[in-house]
Design a protein around this motif. Sequence first.
Motif, PDB file in Angstrom:
ATOM      1  N   LYS A 142      34.251 106.265 -28.188  1.00 50.13           N
ATOM      2  CA  LYS A 142      34.341 106.903 -26.869  1.00 50.13           C
ATOM      3  C   LYS A 142      35.519 107.864 -26.813  1.00 50.13           C
ATOM      4  CE  LYS A 142      33.986 105.735 -21.955  1.00 50.13           C
ATOM      5  NZ  LYS A 142      33.833 104.610 -20.982  1.00 50.13           N
ATOM      6  N   SER A 143      36.645 107.480 -27.397  1.00 48.74           N
ATOM      7  CA  SER A 143      37.822 108.332 -27.399  1.00 48.74           C
ATOM      8  C   SER A 143      37.581 109.611 -28.198  1.00 48.74           C
ATOM      9  CB  SER A 143      39.020 107.575 -27.980  1.00 48.74           C
ATOM     10  OG  SER A 143      40.148 108.409 -28.087  1.00 48.74           O
ATOM     11  N   LEU A 144      36.930 109.496 -29.353  1.00 48.16           N
ATOM     12  CA  LEU A 144      36.652 110.677 -30.175  1.00 48.16           C
ATOM     13  C   LEU A 144      35.762 111.668 -29.423  1.00 48.16           C
ATOM     14  CD1 LEU A 144      36.073 109.027 -33.672  1.00 48.16           C
ATOM     15  CD2 LEU A 144      37.974 110.511 -33.014  1.00 48.16           C
ATOM     16  N   ILE A 145      34.799 111.130 -28.672  1.00 50.30           N
ATOM     17  CA  ILE A 145      33.883 111.999 -27.930  1.00 50.30           C
ATOM     18  C   ILE A 145      34.569 112.632 -26.723  1.00 50.30           C
ATOM     19  CG2 ILE A 145      31.774 112.002 -26.522  1.00 50.30           C
ATOM     20  CD1 ILE A 145      30.686 109.839 -28.454  1.00 50.30           C
ATOM     21  N   GLN A 146      35.317 111.842 -25.988  1.00 50.13           N
ATOM     22  CA  GLN A 146      35.914 112.336 -24.749  1.00 50.13           C
ATOM     23  C   GLN A 146      37.199 113.133 -24.971  1.00 50.13           C
ATOM     24  OE1 GLN A 146      36.248 108.728 -22.340  1.00 50.13           O
ATOM     25  NE2 GLN A 146      34.295 109.176 -21.360  1.00 50.13           N
ATOM     26  N   ASN A 147      37.944 112.797 -26.010  1.00 51.27           N
ATOM     27  CA  ASN A 147      39.264 113.407 -26.192  1.00 51.27           C
ATOM     28  C   ASN A 147      39.376 114.367 -27.376  1.00 51.27           C
ATOM     29  OD1 ASN A 147      40.186 111.787 -24.017  1.00 51.27           O
ATOM     30  ND2 ASN A 147      40.582 110.091 -25.431  1.00 51.27           N
ATOM     31  N   HIS A 148      38.404 114.313 -28.291  1.00 53.46           N
ATOM     32  CA  HIS A 148      38.534 115.125 -29.507  1.00 53.46           C
ATOM     33  C   HIS A 148      37.309 115.987 -29.784  1.00 53.46           C
ATOM     34  CE1 HIS A 148      42.321 113.177 -30.606  1.00 53.46           C
ATOM     35  NE2 HIS A 148      41.766 112.022 -30.258  1.00 53.46           N
ATOM     36  N   LYS A 149      36.464 116.184 -28.777  1.00 57.55           N
ATOM     37  CA  LYS A 149      35.340 117.124 -28.857  1.00 57.55           C
ATOM     38  C   LYS A 149      34.272 116.731 -29.866  1.00 57.55           C
ATOM     39  CE  LYS A 149      38.161 121.044 -27.317  1.00 57.55           C
ATOM     40  NZ  LYS A 149      38.612 122.427 -27.588  1.00 57.55           N
ATOM     41  N   PHE A 150      34.157 115.442 -30.182  1.00 57.96           N
ATOM     42  CA  PHE A 150      33.026 115.000 -30.998  1.00 57.96           C
ATOM     43  C   PHE A 150      31.769 115.088 -30.144  1.00 57.96           C
ATOM     44  CE2 PHE A 150      36.250 113.817 -33.810  1.00 57.96           C
ATOM     45  CZ  PHE A 150      35.735 113.348 -35.004  1.00 57.96           C
ATOM     46  N   VAL A 151      30.691 115.617 -30.714  1.00 51.75           N
ATOM     47  CA  VAL A 151      29.501 115.940 -29.921  1.00 51.75           C
ATOM     48  C   VAL A 151      28.423 114.858 -29.969  1.00 51.75           C
ATOM     49  CG1 VAL A 151      29.871 118.412 -30.170  1.00 51.75           C
ATOM     50  CG2 VAL A 151      28.431 117.206 -31.838  1.00 51.75           C
ATOM     51  N   GLY A 152      28.604 113.841 -30.805  1.00 52.45           N
ATOM     52  CA  GLY A 152      27.588 112.803 -30.908  1.00 52.45           C
ATOM     53  C   GLY A 152      28.036 111.659 -31.784  1.00 52.45           C
ATOM     54  N   ILE A 153      27.101 110.747 -32.049  1.00 52.16           N
ATOM     55  CA  ILE A 153      27.341 109.585 -32.897  1.00 52.16           C
ATOM     56  C   ILE A 153      26.375 109.667 -34.076  1.00 52.16           C
ATOM     57  CG2 ILE A 153      27.355 107.062 -33.020  1.00 52.16           C
ATOM     58  CD1 ILE A 153      27.736 107.035 -29.974  1.00 52.16           C
ATOM     59  N   GLY A 154      26.884 109.451 -35.265  1.00 50.49           N
ATOM     60  CA  GLY A 154      26.048 109.533 -36.441  1.00 50.49           C
ATOM     61  C   GLY A 154      26.698 110.443 -37.480  1.00 50.49           C
ATOM     62  N   GLU A 155      26.526 110.299 -38.706  1.00 51.23           N
ATOM     63  CA  GLU A 155      25.486 109.469 -39.271  1.00 51.23           C
ATOM     64  C   GLU A 155      25.882 108.000 -39.215  1.00 51.23           C
ATOM     65  OE1 GLU A 155      22.815 109.176 -43.370  1.00 51.23           O
ATOM     66  OE2 GLU A 155      24.505 110.549 -43.277  1.00 51.23           O
ATOM     67  N   VAL A 156      25.010 107.184 -38.628  1.00 49.10           N
ATOM     68  CA  VAL A 156      25.171 105.735 -38.671  1.00 49.10           C
ATOM     69  C   VAL A 156      24.418 105.259 -39.917  1.00 49.10           C
ATOM     70  CG1 VAL A 156      24.811 103.563 -37.481  1.00 49.10           C
ATOM     71  CG2 VAL A 156      25.293 105.630 -36.153  1.00 49.10           C
ATOM     72  N   ALA A 157      25.179 104.922 -40.948  1.00 49.04           N
ATOM     73  CA  ALA A 157      24.593 104.650 -42.265  1.00 49.04           C
ATOM     74  C   ALA A 157      24.481 103.154 -42.543  1.00 49.04           C
ATOM     75  CB  ALA A 157      25.429 105.331 -43.348  1.00 49.04           C
ATOM     76  N   TYR A 174      24.444 101.864 -28.753  1.00 49.01           N
ATOM     77  CA  TYR A 174      23.330 102.500 -28.050  1.00 49.01           C
ATOM     78  C   TYR A 174      23.653 102.650 -26.567  1.00 49.01           C
ATOM     79  CZ  TYR A 174      20.551 101.553 -32.259  1.00 49.01           C
ATOM     80  OH  TYR A 174      20.075 101.515 -33.541  1.00 49.01           O
ATOM     81  N   MET A 175      24.238 101.613 -25.980  1.00 46.23           N
ATOM     82  CA  MET A 175      24.603 101.692 -24.563  1.00 46.23           C
ATOM     83  C   MET A 175      25.618 102.803 -24.332  1.00 46.23           C
ATOM     84  SD  MET A 175      24.734  97.777 -23.070  1.00 46.23           S
ATOM     85  CE  MET A 175      25.680  97.029 -24.401  1.00 46.23           C
ATOM     86  N   LEU A 176      26.576 102.942 -25.252  1.00 44.84           N
ATOM     87  CA  LEU A 176      27.590 103.983 -25.115  1.00 44.84           C
ATOM     88  C   LEU A 176      26.959 105.367 -25.243  1.00 44.84           C
ATOM     89  CD1 LEU A 176      30.575 104.754 -24.843  1.00 44.84           C
ATOM     90  CD2 LEU A 176      30.739 104.620 -27.348  1.00 44.84           C
ATOM     91  N   ALA A 177      26.080 105.550 -26.232  1.00 42.25           N
ATOM     92  CA  ALA A 177      25.430 106.851 -26.415  1.00 42.25           C
ATOM     93  C   ALA A 177      24.610 107.223 -25.191  1.00 42.25           C
ATOM     94  CB  ALA A 177      24.545 106.819 -27.659  1.00 42.25           C
ATOM     95  N   GLN A 178      23.930 106.241 -24.618  1.00 36.04           N
ATOM     96  CA  GLN A 178      23.129 106.489 -23.424  1.00 36.04           C
ATOM     97  C   GLN A 178      24.026 106.812 -22.228  1.00 36.04           C
ATOM     98  OE1 GLN A 178      19.064 104.515 -22.361  1.00 36.04           O
ATOM     99  NE2 GLN A 178      20.639 103.226 -21.444  1.00 36.04           N
ATOM    100  N   GLU A 179      25.143 106.086 -22.124  1.00 37.87           N
ATOM    101  CA  GLU A 179      26.086 106.312 -21.026  1.00 37.87           C
ATOM    102  C   GLU A 179      26.698 107.706 -21.088  1.00 37.87           C
ATOM    103  OE1 GLU A 179      30.684 105.043 -19.991  1.00 37.87           O
ATOM    104  OE2 GLU A 179      29.461 103.653 -21.160  1.00 37.87           O
ATOM    105  N   LEU A 180      27.108 108.138 -22.284  1.00 34.68           N
ATOM    106  CA  LEU A 180      27.754 109.434 -22.451  1.00 34.68           C
ATOM    107  C   LEU A 180      26.751 110.575 -22.621  1.00 34.68           C
ATOM    108  CD1 LEU A 180      30.661 108.438 -24.882  1.00 34.68           C
ATOM    109  CD2 LEU A 180      30.725 108.640 -22.389  1.00 34.68           C
TER     110      LEU A 180
END
Length: 252
Positions: A142-157, A174-180
């Motif tokens: 969540k911090s990477l997305i909100q504070n460091h301009k990460f645009v998504g989650i993945g690759e989830v390997a 999944y809940m976090l991705a849906q929330e954000l």
Amino acid sequence: MKRTVTLYFLLISQYCFGQNEMEPIIDMHLHAIPYDANGPQQVRFCYPASTMIPYMDASENGMDVLMKAMSNPPCENPMLSAESDEALFQDILMRLQKYNIIAVASGENDISLNWHKRAPERIKPSVGFNLDYRNISTDSVKSLIQNHKFVGIGEVANQYGGIGVDDPRMDAYYMLAQELDVPIGLHMGSGAPGSPMTISPKYEVHLSNPLHLEKVIKKYPNLRVYIMHYGEPFIDELIALLYHYPQIYVDL
């Protein structure tokens, strides 16, 4: 089918009208990893990957077979890995600019962020992880997305660790991705040839089956998800899933 046809006409337009007339290509699957991630020496690799190890005797050591194949690849013009981190970045950036590509980069999160800072118009960072050996908390994601301009989650390997997309440990992500409201890219497809005998002993082929994703989508109907490696070799299952769940995408 529609997405495949769109890609086809994109390639045709590139051939007929030239690169300058094209809209940008979005590459959802760029690896941001150290240049020597596959070994300290320059790696030689044939494509398609299946030609590297076409067969393996059960009595042989898998890693020995892989190392031998990379030192003496069975093709005339093998691809060579970069000789430094800077050379890797410059080669990638040159190709992104040449073909008008905007890439979503994942792998090592610090490298993804560094590449984005150096080429913000071409490279967008995404949070890569693996619950088995490269874990990351949802708070950190969540911090990477909100504070460091990460645009998504993945690759989830997770598949390399023998963990499926329907594993309960993924629910919080999944809940976090849906929330954000950010996309999440899930590895579902083949790894390196001979993976379970070489670099990924926990890898399981059946986890590539896209039908494992069905219960996830029913549970999180607003999830924006794309299947990385298109779930091959389970192509019929992939087509059935895309037909019934149009909110699912694939990278090709």
